[in-house]
Design a protein around this motif. Structure first.
Motif, PDB file in Angstrom:
ATOM      1  N   LYS A  20      10.917  -6.562   7.078  1.00 12.88           N
ATOM      2  CA  LYS A  20      10.206  -6.868   5.845  1.00 12.88           C
ATOM      3  C   LYS A  20       8.906  -6.095   5.836  1.00 12.88           C
ATOM      4  O   LYS A  20       8.094  -6.185   6.774  1.00 12.88           O
ATOM      5  CB  LYS A  20       9.932  -8.370   5.741  1.00 12.88           C
ATOM      6  CG  LYS A  20       9.086  -8.771   4.534  1.00 12.88           C
ATOM      7  CD  LYS A  20       9.822  -8.524   3.233  1.00 12.88           C
ATOM      8  CE  LYS A  20       8.972  -8.911   2.023  1.00 12.88           C
ATOM      9  NZ  LYS A  20       9.666  -8.650   0.732  1.00 12.88           N
ATOM     10  N   ILE A  21       8.701  -5.321   4.776  1.00 17.57           N
ATOM     11  CA  ILE A  21       7.515  -4.473   4.660  1.00 17.57           C
ATOM     12  C   ILE A  21       6.739  -4.854   3.410  1.00 17.57           C
ATOM     13  O   ILE A  21       7.315  -4.993   2.320  1.00 17.57           O
ATOM     14  CB  ILE A  21       7.911  -2.978   4.598  1.00 17.57           C
ATOM     15  CG1 ILE A  21       8.684  -2.582   5.863  1.00 17.57           C
ATOM     16  CG2 ILE A  21       6.673  -2.102   4.423  1.00 17.57           C
ATOM     17  CD1 ILE A  21       9.280  -1.194   5.808  1.00 17.57           C
ATOM     18  N   PHE A  22       5.434  -5.032   3.568  1.00 17.99           N
ATOM     19  CA  PHE A  22       4.561  -5.291   2.430  1.00 17.99           C
ATOM     20  C   PHE A  22       3.731  -4.040   2.146  1.00 17.99           C
ATOM     21  O   PHE A  22       3.303  -3.334   3.068  1.00 17.99           O
ATOM     22  CB  PHE A  22       3.619  -6.466   2.720  1.00 17.99           C
ATOM     23  CG  PHE A  22       4.321  -7.792   2.824  1.00 17.99           C
ATOM     24  CD1 PHE A  22       4.852  -8.405   1.704  1.00 17.99           C
ATOM     25  CD2 PHE A  22       4.450  -8.421   4.050  1.00 17.99           C
ATOM     26  CE1 PHE A  22       5.494  -9.627   1.799  1.00 17.99           C
ATOM     27  CE2 PHE A  22       5.091  -9.651   4.156  1.00 17.99           C
ATOM     28  CZ  PHE A  22       5.621 -10.247   3.024  1.00 17.99           C
ATOM     29  N   GLY A  23       3.473  -3.772   0.886  1.00 21.62           N
ATOM     30  CA  GLY A  23       2.646  -2.624   0.529  1.00 21.62           C
ATOM     31  C   GLY A  23       3.451  -1.345   0.389  1.00 21.62           C
ATOM     32  O   GLY A  23       4.664  -1.313   0.608  1.00 21.62           O
ATOM     33  N   GLN A  24       2.734  -0.282   0.047  1.00 15.11           N
ATOM     34  CA  GLN A  24       3.357   1.014  -0.196  1.00 15.11           C
ATOM     35  C   GLN A  24       2.704   2.101   0.633  1.00 15.11           C
ATOM     36  O   GLN A  24       1.499   2.108   0.845  1.00 15.11           O
ATOM     37  CB  GLN A  24       3.234   1.389  -1.690  1.00 15.11           C
ATOM     38  CG  GLN A  24       3.909   0.405  -2.645  1.00 15.11           C
ATOM     39  CD  GLN A  24       5.413   0.423  -2.533  1.00 15.11           C
ATOM     40  OE1 GLN A  24       6.021   1.447  -2.236  1.00 15.11           O
ATOM     41  NE2 GLN A  24       6.033  -0.738  -2.764  1.00 15.11           N
ATOM     42  N   GLU A  25       3.513   3.018   1.150  1.00 16.38           N
ATOM     43  CA  GLU A  25       3.078   4.230   1.842  1.00 16.38           C
ATOM     44  C   GLU A  25       1.987   3.959   2.872  1.00 16.38           C
ATOM     45  O   GLU A  25       2.208   3.237   3.842  1.00 16.38           O
ATOM     46  CB  GLU A  25       2.646   5.278   0.810  1.00 16.38           C
ATOM     47  CG  GLU A  25       3.785   5.691  -0.112  1.00 16.38           C
ATOM     48  CD  GLU A  25       3.364   6.689  -1.167  1.00 16.38           C
ATOM     49  OE1 GLU A  25       2.159   7.020  -1.234  1.00 16.38           O
ATOM     50  OE2 GLU A  25       4.245   7.149  -1.924  1.00 16.38           O
ATOM     51  N   LYS A  26       0.769   4.507   2.666  1.00 19.31           N
ATOM     52  CA  LYS A  26      -0.292   4.386   3.673  1.00 19.31           C
ATOM     53  C   LYS A  26      -0.778   2.957   3.855  1.00 19.31           C
ATOM     54  O   LYS A  26      -1.379   2.637   4.887  1.00 19.31           O
ATOM     55  CB  LYS A  26      -1.478   5.292   3.292  1.00 19.31           C
ATOM     56  CG  LYS A  26      -1.161   6.775   3.341  1.00 19.31           C
ATOM     57  CD  LYS A  26      -2.390   7.601   2.979  1.00 19.31           C
ATOM     58  CE  LYS A  26      -2.086   9.082   3.042  1.00 19.31           C
ATOM     59  NZ  LYS A  26      -3.276   9.897   2.681  1.00 19.31           N
ATOM     60  N   ASN A  27      -0.527   2.121   2.856  1.00 11.79           N
ATOM     61  CA  ASN A  27      -0.990   0.737   2.933  1.00 11.79           C
ATOM     62  C   ASN A  27       0.111  -0.229   3.375  1.00 11.79           C
ATOM     63  O   ASN A  27      -0.004  -1.432   3.202  1.00 11.79           O
ATOM     64  CB  ASN A  27      -1.527   0.296   1.564  1.00 11.79           C
ATOM     65  CG  ASN A  27      -2.757   1.082   1.149  1.00 11.79           C
ATOM     66  OD1 ASN A  27      -3.624   1.366   1.969  1.00 11.79           O
ATOM     67  ND2 ASN A  27      -2.817   1.446  -0.122  1.00 11.79           N
ATOM     68  N   GLN A  28       1.168   0.316   3.944  1.00 12.99           N
ATOM     69  CA  GLN A  28       2.279  -0.534   4.370  1.00 12.99           C
ATOM     70  C   GLN A  28       1.927  -1.391   5.592  1.00 12.99           C
ATOM     71  O   GLN A  28       1.228  -0.944   6.493  1.00 12.99           O
ATOM     72  CB  GLN A  28       3.498   0.325   4.721  1.00 12.99           C
ATOM     73  CG  GLN A  28       4.281   0.818   3.523  1.00 12.99           C
ATOM     74  CD  GLN A  28       5.577   1.492   3.944  1.00 12.99           C
ATOM     75  OE1 GLN A  28       5.833   1.722   5.120  1.00 12.99           O
ATOM     76  NE2 GLN A  28       6.414   1.810   2.969  1.00 12.99           N
ATOM     77  N   ASP A  30      13.845  -6.008   3.426  1.00 16.14           N
ATOM     78  CA  ASP A  30      14.038  -4.587   3.167  1.00 16.14           C
ATOM     79  C   ASP A  30      15.241  -4.022   3.915  1.00 16.14           C
ATOM     80  O   ASP A  30      15.898  -3.093   3.441  1.00 16.14           O
ATOM     81  CB  ASP A  30      12.772  -3.815   3.556  1.00 16.14           C
ATOM     82  CG  ASP A  30      11.599  -4.171   2.661  1.00 16.14           C
ATOM     83  OD1 ASP A  30      11.626  -3.791   1.482  1.00 16.14           O
ATOM     84  OD2 ASP A  30      10.674  -4.855   3.130  1.00 16.14           O
TER      85      ASP A  30
END
Length: 249
Positions: free
Chosen positions: A12-20, A61
């Motif tokens: 499980k991943i929260f956020g996008q790209e560099k802010n993951q 995810d």
């Protein structure tokens, strides 16, 4: 033993790209029917995210989760909601109930769908549970007219009214005083002895000491486990505190 929960390599991943932020990193757990399991770990370790993932309350995810052999994430949103309503019960740190309804109606509300033609039977079942959990006599009160411990007992009644296969709890005693906490844990133990599978998230060693197995998490991964059989509560607490110290929790 029959596996009631099977979670395979869930991420499980929260956020996008560099802010993951990877909240769960390739986690696999298996829980058998009638187990009482607690998940422990420091804040941000992923323990609540794990509970939401294996109960289908939050999408994952990667990976897979099955309850009684039924893949949760193969269902559409409505079927998954119906499956949770019928097979699972949930108790949280702060019960969410409607202030416009009295305690009895709040307890019955999630089960109305299955008892549309027999509300009197549902009411009788709810009142019986209220008696068993020690809150008989408050059924006509509003949620602002009862104590925190009484409200949490009502939330347990609501969670188990439909006799779920699994009871999930996220810090269910976190907002209670020590006496109320012990009483709530006694109820969980009684439910487990009657055959209900229980999965709780907690930071409290005294809560975890009631379980038969403890899963420790850190940084989104499983770190270690403790399994209990005949150890008394004092010994269990010592073992839990020792393991927490080892893991830096």
């Amino acid at each position: 033993m029959t596996r009631i929960i099977e979670a395979q390599k869930i991420t499980k991943i929260f956020g996008q790209e560099k802010n993951q932020t990877i909240a769960l990193n390739d986690v696999s757990i298996f829980i058998t029917a009638n187990e009482f399991v607690c998940v422990m770990g420091p804040s941000g370790s992923g323990k609540s995210t794990l509970l939401f993932a294996v109960s289908g309350m939050d999408m994952i995810d990667k990976g897979s989760v099955s309850i009684n052999g039924v893949p949760l994430y193969d269902m559409d949103e409505q079927k998954l909601a119906d499956f949770r309503r019928k097979k699972m019960g949930f108790v949280f740190q702060n019960p969410t109930m409607l202030p416009s309804l009295d305690i009895l109606d709040n307890i019955m509300l999630p089960s109305y769908e299955d008892y549309k033609k027999d509300k009197s039977k549902l009411s009788q079942m709810a009142l019986k549970l209220m008696k068993l959990t020690g809150i008989e006599g408050i059924e006509n009160r509003k949620i602002t007219e009862v104590s925190g411990g009484q409200l949490q007992r009502a939330s347990i009644c609501r969670a188990i009214l439909h006799n779920p296969d699994i009871l999930f709890g996220d810090e269910p005693t976190g907002a209670l005083n020590s006496k109320s906490s012990e009483e709530i844990l006694d109820i969980f133990e009684q439910l487990n002895k009657k055959g209900m599978t229980i999965l709780l998230v907690t930071h409290d060693p005294k809560v975890a000491a009631r379980a038969g197995r403890i899963i420790f998490m850190k940084d989104g991964a499983l770190e270690s486990e403790l399994n209990f059989e005949n150890e008394n509560q004092h010994t269990r607490l010592d073992l839990i505190n020792q393991k927490m110290s080892e893991l830096g929790i």
